[in-house]
Design a protein around this motif. Structure first.
Motif, mmCIF file in Angstrom:
data_model
loop_
_atom_site.group_PDB
_atom_site.id
_atom_site.type_symbol
_atom_site.label_atom_id
_atom_site.label_comp_id
_atom_site.label_asym_id
_atom_site.label_seq_id
_atom_site.Cartn_x
_atom_site.Cartn_y
_atom_site.Cartn_z
ATOM 1 N N LEU A 469 -22.331 -27.762 40.718
ATOM 2 C CA LEU A 469 -23.569 -28.041 40.963
ATOM 3 C C LEU A 469 -24.187 -27.214 42.132
ATOM 4 C CD1 LEU A 469 -21.806 -30.564 39.855
ATOM 5 C CD2 LEU A 469 -23.894 -31.771 40.488
ATOM 6 N N VAL A 470 -25.327 -26.813 42.140
ATOM 7 C CA VAL A 470 -25.836 -25.944 43.400
ATOM 8 C C VAL A 470 -26.866 -26.630 43.906
ATOM 9 C CG1 VAL A 470 -26.574 -23.605 44.166
ATOM 10 C CG2 VAL A 470 -25.004 -24.001 42.151
ATOM 11 N N PHE A 471 -26.980 -26.861 45.433
ATOM 12 C CA PHE A 471 -28.055 -27.746 46.199
ATOM 13 C C PHE A 471 -28.914 -27.069 47.013
ATOM 14 C CE2 PHE A 471 -24.632 -30.637 44.673
ATOM 15 C CZ PHE A 471 -25.300 -31.779 43.988
ATOM 16 N N ASN A 472 -30.298 -27.185 47.143
ATOM 17 C CA ASN A 472 -30.973 -26.492 48.279
ATOM 18 C C ASN A 472 -30.856 -27.103 49.705
ATOM 19 O OD1 ASN A 472 -32.610 -24.979 49.593
ATOM 20 N ND2 ASN A 472 -34.506 -25.589 48.587
ATOM 21 N N GLY A 473 -29.620 -27.014 50.353
ATOM 22 C CA GLY A 473 -29.494 -27.682 51.624
ATOM 23 C C GLY A 473 -28.237 -27.719 51.865
ATOM 24 N N ALA A 478 -29.187 -33.003 48.963
ATOM 25 C CA ALA A 478 -30.025 -32.170 49.138
ATOM 26 C C ALA A 478 -30.815 -31.910 47.714
ATOM 27 C CB ALA A 478 -29.830 -30.769 49.790
ATOM 28 N N PRO A 479 -31.832 -31.417 47.554
ATOM 29 C CA PRO A 479 -32.402 -31.277 46.201
ATOM 30 C C PRO A 479 -31.365 -30.271 45.382
ATOM 31 C CG PRO A 479 -34.135 -30.714 47.763
ATOM 32 C CD PRO A 479 -32.881 -31.020 48.755
ATOM 33 N N LEU A 480 -31.396 -30.780 44.104
ATOM 34 C CA LEU A 480 -30.338 -30.060 43.119
ATOM 35 C C LEU A 480 -31.246 -28.863 42.687
ATOM 36 C CD1 LEU A 480 -27.858 -30.015 41.743
ATOM 37 C CD2 LEU A 480 -29.090 -31.235 39.910
ATOM 38 N N ILE A 481 -30.672 -27.347 42.855
ATOM 39 C CA ILE A 481 -31.037 -26.432 42.248
ATOM 40 C C ILE A 481 -30.691 -26.248 40.704
ATOM 41 C CG2 ILE A 481 -30.857 -23.759 42.214
ATOM 42 C CD1 ILE A 481 -30.605 -24.160 45.323
ATOM 43 N N GLY A 482 -29.533 -26.709 40.466
ATOM 44 C CA GLY A 482 -29.036 -26.838 39.218
ATOM 45 C C GLY A 482 -27.730 -27.141 38.896
ATOM 46 N N LYS A 483 -27.359 -27.609 37.869
ATOM 47 C CA LYS A 483 -26.059 -28.092 37.264
ATOM 48 C C LYS A 483 -25.651 -27.123 36.143
ATOM 49 C CE LYS A 483 -23.538 -32.223 35.702
ATOM 50 N NZ LYS A 483 -23.656 -33.783 35.398
ATOM 51 N N TYR A 484 -24.466 -26.277 36.250
ATOM 52 C CA TYR A 484 -24.207 -25.315 35.511
ATOM 53 C C TYR A 484 -22.877 -25.477 34.648
ATOM 54 C CZ TYR A 484 -28.122 -23.357 37.934
ATOM 55 O OH TYR A 484 -29.339 -23.296 38.590
ATOM 56 N N SER A 485 -22.716 -25.056 33.235
ATOM 57 C CA SER A 485 -21.450 -25.237 32.651
ATOM 58 C C SER A 485 -21.498 -24.155 31.428
ATOM 59 C CB SER A 485 -21.285 -26.760 32.175
ATOM 60 O OG SER A 485 -19.843 -26.786 31.672
ATOM 61 N N GLY A 486 -20.385 -23.987 31.018
ATOM 62 C CA GLY A 486 -20.010 -23.051 29.780
ATOM 63 C C GLY A 486 -20.012 -21.687 30.194
ATOM 64 N N GLY A 498 -32.585 -22.261 53.543
ATOM 65 C CA GLY A 498 -31.334 -21.348 54.530
ATOM 66 C C GLY A 498 -30.062 -21.892 54.440
ATOM 67 N N LYS A 499 -29.994 -22.920 53.482
ATOM 68 C CA LYS A 499 -28.448 -23.278 53.349
ATOM 69 C C LYS A 499 -28.320 -23.639 51.869
ATOM 70 C CE LYS A 499 -27.723 -25.453 57.813
ATOM 71 N NZ LYS A 499 -29.025 -25.174 58.526
ATOM 72 N N MET A 500 -27.218 -23.051 51.137
ATOM 73 C CA MET A 500 -26.701 -23.782 49.965
ATOM 74 C C MET A 500 -25.303 -24.249 49.743
ATOM 75 S SD MET A 500 -26.886 -20.777 46.697
ATOM 76 C CE MET A 500 -28.416 -20.505 46.638
ATOM 77 N N PHE A 501 -25.357 -25.510 48.995
ATOM 78 C CA PHE A 501 -24.389 -26.319 48.965
ATOM 79 C C PHE A 501 -23.752 -26.084 47.547
ATOM 80 C CE2 PHE A 501 -21.553 -30.160 48.290
ATOM 81 C CZ PHE A 501 -21.090 -30.110 49.506
#
Length: 749
Positions: A469-473, A478-486, A498-501
């Motif tokens: 899971l990648v968040f913009n904050g 923070a707002p979710l940029i995307g949830k990735y699998s596979g 300016g920050k990525m979680f």
């Protein structure tokens, strides 16, 4: 203490004569945004002795102001469903009072209309309320004295036992708390009735307002007190399972687990109210129960069955589960409040920490759905709908599983990366697979950056089970940029803040190679001190350093690697390389000129690193210093290469000279692999006899269990018993000899 309730035998025979007073002109209509605002306004106008706000308070307590239709899903507890906005019961299943019949008789409105029409439902309740006020000669403006009316019109049994007394008190507390709320007074346009709840409920106020309660054969406890409907002196009793819970244990509707271990935790939705559920579980004919019940408005928890016993909440899956019912309805998200989520997650964390072996990382975090589907045994904390052999669909499509997962696992370890650029990997690192049950959190926060971009060079996760899971904050709120699998590469992701979680999660089985990604940033700077050895990021660019002198440098920015070279003579051929003043977790490796790894030192945390190589041939050697898991710091470390003509030998934490030719050999450790959970792995060593310290780490380098002291004997394998409670997966066995440290990968099946 609650004021004595006026109960009478002839209630059902009251005349339906109604008051005909007119509506005061000064009163304002309820705001148009309020559910059924026009219907409430019309009821108050027709029955002005009913205090403004009371109808909304009862409707909110019973249904959250939603018209309950006959098509509503039935409760998994078997508890009967109410009807309409006011939550009236036509069928009490021989336990609840059938207040629909009473309201119909007092109002003169047909039961069918009350069930089918929201306006008739509200108007009928108002008429019944006004009728009882008149019969009991209660002043219309003194709401605190209307408790007998509220109880008379509720479905709750009038049994004198403490549990039903507590249920009735909970109903009154919910209604009066609604009326005492300034926010509700403003929203629904009713006056402040100056309700002093502690004075109204007396000693029982602490129980009714406690964060959690417990029901037992001793009564109901909460807030350090015992509920006492009769007003007798309360006693202080502690909860047996969940400390904050009010104890109100049922005397029936449970059985022994017969030795079956608790391994799972089930989330339910009542399809009714908190008070009704507590009362229903005391109904021995109901043949149903749960261990806990959670209130919507404030998250109060009441325990109904001890965790050691088997509650009857999920059919064939009862023996191994703990279950909690949540007040509300699956089709109405408004019941799932922040207070309820927070309280329920605190209860789940308590269960996680109670020694059952239930990991909080095994909480379901997929999409909320309707219907049923079994997640399998790997997911330990999940909904009723996720267990096998079920027909009920609670908690349903409105339960926020991602939010619940985050609240249950509310204290993750976060690695913060502040460099302008660098590389991140999954928990398995650059070359290995990630492990099972991983939760890895990384915050990319370059100093002064206005945006961060992350480009993936590799991506391979178990599809549908392991996720990034990648968040913009700066965190996972923070707002979710995307949830990735596979195996689909996410490409380049950008965080405009300016920050990525990054939050990586894996389940209990099937590992994959994971991911690798490089980040860059704009608008900031590295913030790294000047390092005179840079650039020295590869073996080929390693600068020469002197021996027996200190060399000071930095690992900065994140992803930085430092290489150095030195030459050993034929006389001073015993080497001791140390890394001290370590600001964060750094590791060190020794290579020959061909790039072959000779020795490594991987002490945890800020422990100094040390490599001893006795009898080293005269040659050029290379030292690599790097941050574990991309650790970085603006503080300096100290690297020193010490040489001497006699061999070094470890003695405690010091190094002393030794002369035995046997000590000049380079020991090599081997280990049997793989090994089953609960068994031993066997280690053999060549070129060494003596003491050793064995320790186990996970793939993130964290110690697992305590270190073990052992002794290697010539030609004899050494058995290493793995720590108890170990899960299958990949681990690292760290073998500390007198001469050096060797780390071996172990597969536990």
């Amino acid at each position: 203490m609650i004021k004595p309730l006026l109960l009478w035998v002839g209630l059902l025979g009251l005349s339906p004569t109604l008051s005909a007073q007119t509506e005061p002109a000064a009163r304002q209509a309820i705001g148009a945004a309020t559910p059924y605002a026009a219907e409430f306004a019309a009821a108050y106008q027709q029955y002005p002795t009913v205090p403004r706000g009371v109808l909304e308070a009862v409707a909110y307590t019973q249904t959250h102001m939603r018209h309950i239709s006959p098509n509503e899903p039935t409760s998994c507890t078997g508890m009967p469903l109410p009807s309409g906005v006011m939550g009236l019961f036509a069928d009490g299943k021989g336990y609840f009072r059938e207040n629909l019949r009473l309201v119909a008789k007092l109002s003169g409105i047909a039961e069918e209309r009350i069930v089918e029409e929201p306006g008739s439902n509200i108007r009928a309740y108002a008429a019944a309320y006004a009728q009882l006020l008149e019969q009991l000669q209660l002043p219309a403006d003194d709401v605190a004295r209307h408790q007998p009316v509220l109880i008379a019109l509720s479905e709750l049994p009038l049994a004198p036992d403490e549990v039903n007394g507590f249920a009735r008190g909970s109903h009154l507390y919910s209604v009066l708390s609604f009326l005492a709320s300034p926010e509700n007074q403003q929203r629904y346009r009713f006056p402040d009735y100056q309700l002093d709840l502690p004075a109204i409920f007396g000693a029982n106020y602490r129980v009714l307002s406690a964060g959690s309660t417990e029901v037992s054969a001793r009564g109901v406890q909460g807030g350090g007190q015992q509920f006492d409907p009769s007003g007798s002196t309360y006693s202080v009793v502690a909860s047996t399972d969940y400390g904050p819970a009010i104890t109100d244990l049922t005397t029936c509707n449970y059985s022994s687990r017969s030795g079956t271990a608790v391994t799972h935790y089930a989330i339910h939705t009542v399809q009714g109210t908190y008070a009704g559920c507590i009362s229903w579980f005391k109904n021995c004919s109901a043949q149903v129960s749960a261990h806990y019940v959670v209130r919507s408005s404030d998250g109060q928890v009441t325990q109904m069955v001890t965790e050691a016993n088997k509650a009857w909440h999920i059919g064939s899956e009862n023996p191994y589960t703990i279950g909690t019912e949540h007040e509300g309805y699956v089709d109405d998200a408004s019941w799932y409040t922040t207070a309820m989520y927070s309280s329920s997650a605190a209860l789940a964390r308590d269960i996680v920490g109670s020694g059952y072996g239930i990991s909080g990382l095994r909480t379901f975090y997929g999409a909320a759905t309707t219907g049923t589907f079994s997640t399998g045994g790997c997911v330990k904390i999940k909904g009723h709908q996720h267990y096998p052999n079920q027909t009920h669909t609670d908690p349903g499509v409105n339960w926020n599983w991602e939010k619940f997962y985050t609240l249950v696992n509310n204290a993750p370890t976060v690695s913060t990366l502040t460099a302008a650029s660098g590389t991140v990997y999954d928990a398995g690192g650059a070359a290995g697979n990630y492990g099972d049950d991983v939760r890895q959190c990384q915050l990319i926060a370059p100093t002064g950056a206005t945006s961060v971009s992350l480009t993936f060079s590799a991506f391979d996760l178990e599809s549908g089970y392991d996720h990034l899971l990648v968040f913009n904050g700066s965190n996972n709120q923070a707002p979710l940029i995307g949830k990735y699998s596979g195996t689909t590469n996410p490409g380049t992701l950008t965080a405009s803040s300016g920050k990525m979680f990054l939050e990586f999660r894996s389940d209990c089985a099937t590992t994959r190679p994971g991911f690798a990604a490089a980040w860059s940033s704009t608008g900031g700077s590295t913030g790294c001190p000047t390092d005179s050895y840079e650039s020295n990021g590869t073996l080929a660019t390693a600068p020469a350093i002197g021996v027996n002198v200190n060399n000071v440098a930095y690992i900065c920015p994140a992803g930085d690697v430092d290489w150095y070279k030195f030459t050993s003579s034929s006389t001073n051929n015993n080497l001791n390389i140390t890394l001290t003043n370590v600001p964060v977790d750094y590791d060190m490796e020794l290579y020959n000129a061909a790039g072959t790894l000779l020795y490594s030192s991987t002490q945890p945390g800020t422990t100094a690193e040390s490599i001893v190589y006795n009898g080293a041939p005269a040659a050029t050697y290379y030292v690599k210093v790097y941050g574990y898991n991309n650790n970085t710091s603006t503080s300096a470390y100290t690297l020193r290469v010490a040489t001497q003509s006699v061999a070094w030998r470890a003695a405690g934490s010091a190094l002393v000279a030794a002369s035995s030719t046997a000590e000049l050999e380079r020991p090599a450790v081997k280990m049997t692999n793989p090994v089953a959970v609960g068994e031993q792995t066997w280690l053999t060593v060549t070129g060494y006899e003596g003491p050793a310290e064995l320790g186990l780490r996970d793939t993130q380098g964290r110690p697992v269990g305590e270190s073990t002291h052992a002794e290697f004997r010539a030609g004899q394998p050494l058995g290493y018993t793995l720590p108890t409670g170990l899960r299958p997966g990949i681990y690292l066995v760290r073998v500390q000899l007198d001469t050096h440290v060797q780390t071996l990968k172990l597969l536990v099946q």
